[in-house]
Design a protein around this motif. Structure first.
Motif: not given
Lengths: 488, 260
Positions: B88-90, B211-221, B223-227, B235-240
């Motif tokens: 499980p992630l996030g 529920n943003t766009i993600m690729v790896d889901g573990t903080g690497m890419c 893609a999921c960044r939000v302000t 979102v993947c590591i600080d969120g969701p």
């Protein structure tokens, strides 16, 4: 360890055949041979595909290049190598036609010679110390020869060691994890490598592009590890799917954390979250790991016509060259210092330029501008000049007041570094973590503040090279083996 | 490979899967998500875990068929396999006894909301759930939500079931008649934005799950960044989950359309 290695290196130099090779050719003849040029694909062709740019040396080229090596009594190249490879030892074996032994010499100290021969910054390491520099000549092409030996040697059947039944877990299957796993398997441990992604290989797969390091080269190494008994488990995030305690319940007696440099850094400038502004990690992962842009793959990627890559490291070079291959007509590299300070390998910079990438050195982005759909359409860049040296020893870039220009771009790839992956540090509260978020280890043993956890690679260094990560893996294996042997 | 143990159709486009994933079932908490890849060559997409059965070693995923990848997943049948499920992630939801919690979910967002409703109830809260959808057929998991809610309000756009109106009407009814200590909202970004605007007016702490766009889901890419609160977060590591009042939903909605 280093002393033993040094003794080995000078002992092997006294072998009769080595003496003969030295006597067969005069120094004058040797040094008159020009350095070999790596055969490579032509720029126009290579930007149309993902084929490896460097083609590798022919046997003849390799033997001739190997004969340039003076076989110095005190070889400085070895001290320039982070893992002290017996460089003259493997080169002279190439010269006498024993590629198999050359590869074996490499494998004594390096787990991934075919990888390192391609991606190591030899010009800053071994080759920078070559005696030829003193003669104002080009150094022996150690990297090319390393690749030649690794690619052309038959894979020796790994001698299956007697299993000792002790279970060891490895977190991450990048260069540090793979080299650790290989070394531990050779000691007889029951090794399982846990990988968060769906592919084994870490940065060698998701990060470094096919045109610089083909996946087949990495897969060959992984296959060899599987043959020697190493198990791989994909889709498993240690710290999430399984906890540190779970690993104990599963019977693991040692854990090596090589979870890499996860988090991409951004610059916190306006417009950085616009659509089509992304990290190099995202861009390269979409293309390399997910196959974006190729048929039969669902993952999309932005196809910018005019792209800017921010940064001057190898990842920036990989990104700009990938963008060219993905159809970008114009690609800029935007770097705030001058070309002399660029951390990227010289070869990558040359290749990028040959492929039509335009370098905007002494430029720094200060803002991205979006269209009405929130997509980036321009960047504002500040021109810079070099001032006094900063703490890194490089001359610090200073903005030239008022010198700001706006350049139209439809894709921006930010490649200004990464921070360590936070998942392991945040899931094991007792683990000592540095202010930068890296795992604190003993420099010699790679042991962390928790006795059975060792760590290496970017999770310790923050951002380093494949060879340093690989060296960490081997050092950690040696000291974990010593520690576990004492306990028995 | 992760075997599909059962498949149920909530509606033509919304499918519930129970998937064999024993390690994830054991370690997941409400709020966690997984990254799923349907097949080789498939995309990695994030899906929030709707439920888990530790004994059976399964997790429940609810998938709405809205694009290439969700369509591939929804086309799979019982006995077939998902190539990759990782998690499980996030960060898990912070569950506390705060008093009265309004949990509002829109469309398929009710699925990830269910474990939070359950946990909020078990923590001793009074739970009022507001379920919203375009039409009656798209209201999902009503029975399960009722089992853990003190009250359930149903809102449909067309009035075909429950009350006619938007989710915000349902939430505001509760706020106007009794003290509400916290709101949890999961659904389409536009819905969460309006719920957030409403609860900001009444100064009620509100959690949203993005529920943003993600690729790896573990903080690497990234893609999921939000302000959030003026800062870029992943979102993947600080969120969701984030404080809804601080999320820049407009930017998030633009980023969600990156590949449209």
């Amino acid at each position: 360890m280093e002393q033993i290695n040094k003794d080995d290196i000078s002992a092997s130099r006294n072998d009769i055949w080595r003496q003969q090779l030295r006597n067969n050719m005069s120094a004058k003849e040797r040094t008159a041979i020009p350095r070999v040029e790596m055969p490579h694909l032509e720029p126009d062709y290579r930007v149309s595909c993902s084929e490896e740019v460097n083609c590798g040396l022919s046997v003849e080229q390799a033997v001739t290049e190997a004969s340039r090596c003076m076989d110095c009594p005190d070889p400085q190249c070895v001290s320039g190598c982070p893992v002290s490879i017996n460089i003259p030892g493997f080169i002279k074996n190439i010269q006498r036609g024993r590629v198999d032994i050359a590869a074996a010499v490499l494998r004594n100290t390096s787990s991934l010679p075919a990888v390192c021969g391609r991606v190591c910054p030899q010009e800053k390491q071994c080759e920078s110390r070559c005696i030829y520099h003193k003669m104002h000549k080009q150094p022996v092409a150690i990297g090319y020869l390393e690749r030649f030996a690794a690619d052309n040697a038959p894979i020796a059947d790994a001698v299956a060691p007697t299993p000792n039944g002790i279970k060891i877990a490895v977190v991450g299957s990048g260069p540090a994890g793979l080299s650790f796993a290989g070394a531990m398997a050779q000691y007889g441990y029951d090794v399982t490598v846990y990988e968060a992604l769906h592919e084994i290989g870490g940065v060698l797969k998701y990060g470094i592009p096919e045109f610089r390091l083909p996946n087949s080269v990495v897969d060959k190494e992984i296959h060899a590890l599987q043959q020697s008994g190493v198990k791989f488990l994909r889709d498993c995030v240690i710290g999430k799917t399984l906890s540190y305690d779970d690993l104990h319940s599963l019977g693991y007696q040692g854990i090596f954390v090589a979870s890499g440099a996860g988090l991409p850094r951004f610059m916190s400038i306006p417009g950085e979250n616009l659509v089509n502004v992304m990290s190099s990690n995202e861009y390269l992962t979409r293309v390399n790991l997910m196959g974006a842009g190729s048929p039969m793959h669902d993952t999309p990627v932005a196809h910018g016509k005019c792209a800017a890559v921010i940064g001057g490291g190898n990842t920036a070079m990989d990104s700009c060259r990938t963008a060219r291959r993905m159809g970008a007509e114009k690609v800029y590299v935007v770097y705030r210092r001058s070309e002399a300070e660029m951390p990227a390998r010289v070869e990558e910079v040359i290749h990028a330029k040959e492929e039509g990438v335009e370098f905007l050195t002494l430029h720094n982005p200060i803002e991205y501008i979006g269209d009405d759909k929130g997509r980036v359409c321009a960047m504002r860049v500040q021109r810079m000049e070099l001032g006094e040296p900063d703490e890194s020893g490089r001359r610090a870039p200073v903005p030239i007041e008022g010198a700001v220009e706006q350049i139209p771009v439809d894709m921006v790839i930010v490649s200004v570094g990464v921070s360590p992956n936070p998942i392991i540090p945040s899931s094991i509260p007792e683990l000592e973590i540095s202010r930068r978020g890296t795992i604190v280890v003993n420099d010699c043993t790679m042991q962390s503040s928790i006795g059975d956890i060792y760590a290496g690679g970017d999770i310790v260094r923050g951002g380093a090279t494949v060879i340093l990560a690989m060296g960490d893996g081997r050092r950690a294996a040696q000291s974990m083996h010593e520690a576990l042997s004492k306990q028995r | 490979m992760f075997k599909i143990v059962s498949k149920d159709l909530f509606s033509e486009k919304v499918v519930k899967f129970v998937v064999e994933a024993p390690m994830i079932a054991r370690s997941r908490r409400p709020g966690h998500f997984v990254i799923v890849r349907a097949c080789d060559g498939g995309e990695r997409i994030p899906l929030t875990i709707a439920d888990a059965d530790v004994k059976a070693g399964t997790i429940t995923l609810v998938v709405q068929d809205v694009g290439v990848s969700t369509h591939k997943i929804c086309s799979l049948n019982t006995g077939e396999e998902l190539t990759d499920v990782v998690g499980p992630l996030g960060q898990a939801t912070r569950i506390e006894n705060v008093g009265t919690v309004v949990c509002c979910g829109g469309g398929v967002g009710v699925a990830p909301l269910l474990p939070i409703i359950k946990a909020m109830k078990q923590a001793g809260n009074r739970v009022v759930s507001v379920l919203a959808a375009r039409t009656k057929d798209l209201i999902i998991l009503e029975e399960q939500v009722r089992a853990y809610s003190d009250e359930v309000i149903i809102m449909t756009d067309d009035g075909s079931y429950g009350q006619k109106g938007l989710v915000t009407h349902g939430v505001e009814q509760v706020i106007l008649r009794e003290p509400v200590n916290q709101v949890v909202t999961i659904g389409p970004a536009i819905m969460m934005k309006f719920v957030s605007q409403l609860t900001a007016k009444y100064n009620i702490h509100t959690l949203c799950s993005l529920n943003t766009i993600m690729v790896d889901g573990t903080g690497m890419c990234g893609a999921c960044r939000v302000t959030v609160d003026g800062r870029t977060r992943f979102v993947c590591i600080d969120g969701p989950e984030f404080d809804a009042h601080k999320v820049d939903f407009d930017e998030m909605m633009l980023r969600l359309r990156s590949y449209n």
